[in-house]
Motif scaffolding. Structure first.
Motif, mmCIF file in Angstrom:
data_model
loop_
_atom_site.group_PDB
_atom_site.id
_atom_site.type_symbol
_atom_site.label_atom_id
_atom_site.label_comp_id
_atom_site.label_asym_id
_atom_site.label_seq_id
_atom_site.Cartn_x
_atom_site.Cartn_y
_atom_site.Cartn_z
ATOM 1 N N TYR A 47 0.861 -1.190 0.000
ATOM 2 C CA TYR A 47 0.000 0.000 0.000
ATOM 3 C C TYR A 47 0.893 1.234 0.000
ATOM 4 N N TRP A 49 1.449 4.515 1.332
ATOM 5 C CA TRP A 49 1.023 5.405 2.411
ATOM 6 C C TRP A 49 1.427 6.848 2.118
ATOM 7 N N GLU A 53 -1.823 10.644 6.549
ATOM 8 C CA GLU A 53 -2.980 9.802 6.240
ATOM 9 C C GLU A 53 -3.553 9.180 7.521
ATOM 10 N N CYS A 55 -5.471 6.395 9.807
ATOM 11 C CA CYS A 55 -5.392 4.936 9.853
ATOM 12 C C CYS A 55 -5.869 4.451 11.219
ATOM 13 N N VAL A 69 -0.327 8.795 10.013
ATOM 14 C CA VAL A 69 1.061 8.607 9.625
ATOM 15 C C VAL A 69 1.782 9.948 9.740
ATOM 16 N N LEU A 72 7.300 8.692 6.738
ATOM 17 C CA LEU A 72 7.404 7.513 5.892
ATOM 18 C C LEU A 72 8.819 6.970 5.964
ATOM 19 N N GLN A 92 4.248 -1.896 8.762
ATOM 20 C CA GLN A 92 3.058 -1.566 7.967
ATOM 21 C C GLN A 92 1.942 -2.591 8.154
ATOM 22 N N PRO A 97 -5.467 1.575 6.566
ATOM 23 C CA PRO A 97 -5.964 2.916 6.203
ATOM 24 C C PRO A 97 -7.480 2.972 6.324
#
Length: 417
Positions: A47, A49, A53, A55, A69, A72, A92, A97
């Motif tokens: 996915y 990300w 975002e 989640c 998030v 990264l 992860q 999400p």
């Protein structure tokens, strides 16, 4: 505005995240709903990300939490639990999400201590550790001082735990400074803490060489003790002369003033600031309140402080709940217990007794117990040998025999010429 809250997290930058107690039920309902809606193991397929975002995060306790998030990076992502404030790096496969629940604001509120500047202008790791130890998962009282210009910013607050100002405690521990005042006196007045008070005064001592009645109120070692001067006629005259300088002293004795305090203790404010040598009232094991001074903060969670009862000399470590601010008129009375060294004895040479006084290992416990037998509860006499550099006395029994000679005869001390 004042409200109760639970501290959910202390950020690495010193941000204090709190959850209002009034929202606890609402948060609990949301958590139950999230557990019902997410029964999967996490997102197993690849996915892409995006930073920021929304989640849900599968925590180490296998519960699902709302998150976002924040950074990264490879197989792990940095995420923030938005209802607790904590930040972690998570694989992860422990994230999923979702746009569900994004319309519900975070339950935790990011806060900063009002007008409190950390040393070096950022919270050092040891200061963050101290805040975590003191506050995490504790219920506290929040006094809102300033709202942030940015709604996503930090609330500026005064924070109290068990009635104690966290800003004052952190400043006392040298982790920070209080903006605009060198000695915290401005903060104390603003937050309802005690203003600077004068220190206790010492009583007038008899003329060296004169013999006067005393009681030993506390033994530190066979050599060091606290004595209370019994009110002989000469000392009464001296006290009366001192009392004339202050009308409140002329009206009542220290005992009468303390009786009044004990009857009205509920009206005395709790102590919420902790400075070395600070005068205060402390509840003893008998349930009564006595004059004391604060020596050091010994524990942070819960707060416990080392104090000394100034009219007796003994020491104790007590919780903050047993401390009260002292009425200023009680400071006009000199302390009743005077620290003194006993002349004529020293620790015995070659003493191999195993049980030693932990804080004074040159003396054996047997020597301390023997001295207690000689002085405890007895009416004794003393004469001052020296007042400088320390008050030094000779101590006599009823028959005018020197007390320390008994210890020398028993082999617990050597004669010190």
């Amino acid at each position: 505005r004042i409200f109760r809250a639970v501290v959910s997290c202390i950020g690495s930058d010193g941000t204090i995240y709190v959850i209002p107690v009034s929202l606890a039920n609402e948060l609990s309902k949301l958590m139950s709903e999230i557990q019902c809606n997410f029964k999967c193991l996490g997102l197993l397929e690849p996915y892409c990300w995006k930073k920021g975002e929304a989640c849900v995060i599968r925590g180490s306790d296998t519960m699902w939490y709302r998150g976002k998030v924040t950074e990264l990076g490879g197989g792990t992502l940095q995420v923030q639990y938005i209802d607790r404030g904590s930040i972690e790096k998570i694989p992860q496969c422990h994230l999923y999400p979702t746009d569900l629940y994004t319309d519900i604001p975070p339950f935790c509120i990011p806060c900063q201590l009002y007008k409190t500047v950390p040393i070096g202008n950022f919270w050092q790791q040891d200061a963050v550790d101290a805040l975590q130890e003191l506050l995490t998962d504790e219920e506290v009282e929040i006094h809102v001082q300033e709202l942030p210009a940015d709604p996503r910013g930090k609330l500026s607050i005064s924070l109290y735990i068990d009635g104690m100002s966290v800003s004052s405690l952190m400043a006392y521990q040298k982790y920070c400074l209080v903006e605009g005042c060198q000695d915290m006196s401005k903060l104390e007045l603003l937050e309802g803490d005690v203003p600077d008070l004068p220190l206790y005064t010492l009583p007038s001592l008899p003329v060296p060489g004169d013999i006067f009645p005393v009681r030993v109120t506390h033994l530190v070692s066979p050599k060091e003790m606290y004595i209370c001067l019994d009110p002989s006629e000469k000392l009464k005259e001296q006290s009366a002369m001192e009392a004339d300088a202050n009308s409140s002293l002329a009206l009542e004795s220290l005992d009468e003033a303390l009786k009044w305090c004990n009857k009205n203790v509920d009206s005395l404010p709790p102590l919420t600031n902790f400075r070395s040598e600070m005068p205060c009232l402390v509840e003893y094991n008998d349930g009564l309140w006595y004059r004391a001074k604060l020596l050091a903060v010994k524990e942070l969670d819960p707060v416990k402080v080392l104090i000394q009862f100034v009219d007796y000399g003994n020491f104790s470590v007590v919780p903050a709940s047993r401390l009260r601010q002292i009425p200023s008129h009680l400071l006009h009375y000199p302390v009743q217990a005077v620290r003194a060294l006993l002349a004529g004895l020293r620790p015995p040479a070659g003493d191999k007794t195993k049980k030693r006084i932990p804080y004074c290992p040159e003396w054996s416990m047997e020597a301390l117990w023997a001295m207690m037998e000689c002085v405890e509860g007895k009416q004794l006499s003393a004469s001052i040998v020296a007042v400088s550099p320390e008050v030094t006395i000779s101590l006599y029994e009823d028959d005018q025999n020197l007390v320390h000679l008994k210890l020398i005869e028993m082999g617990f001390a050597d004669l010190d010429e």
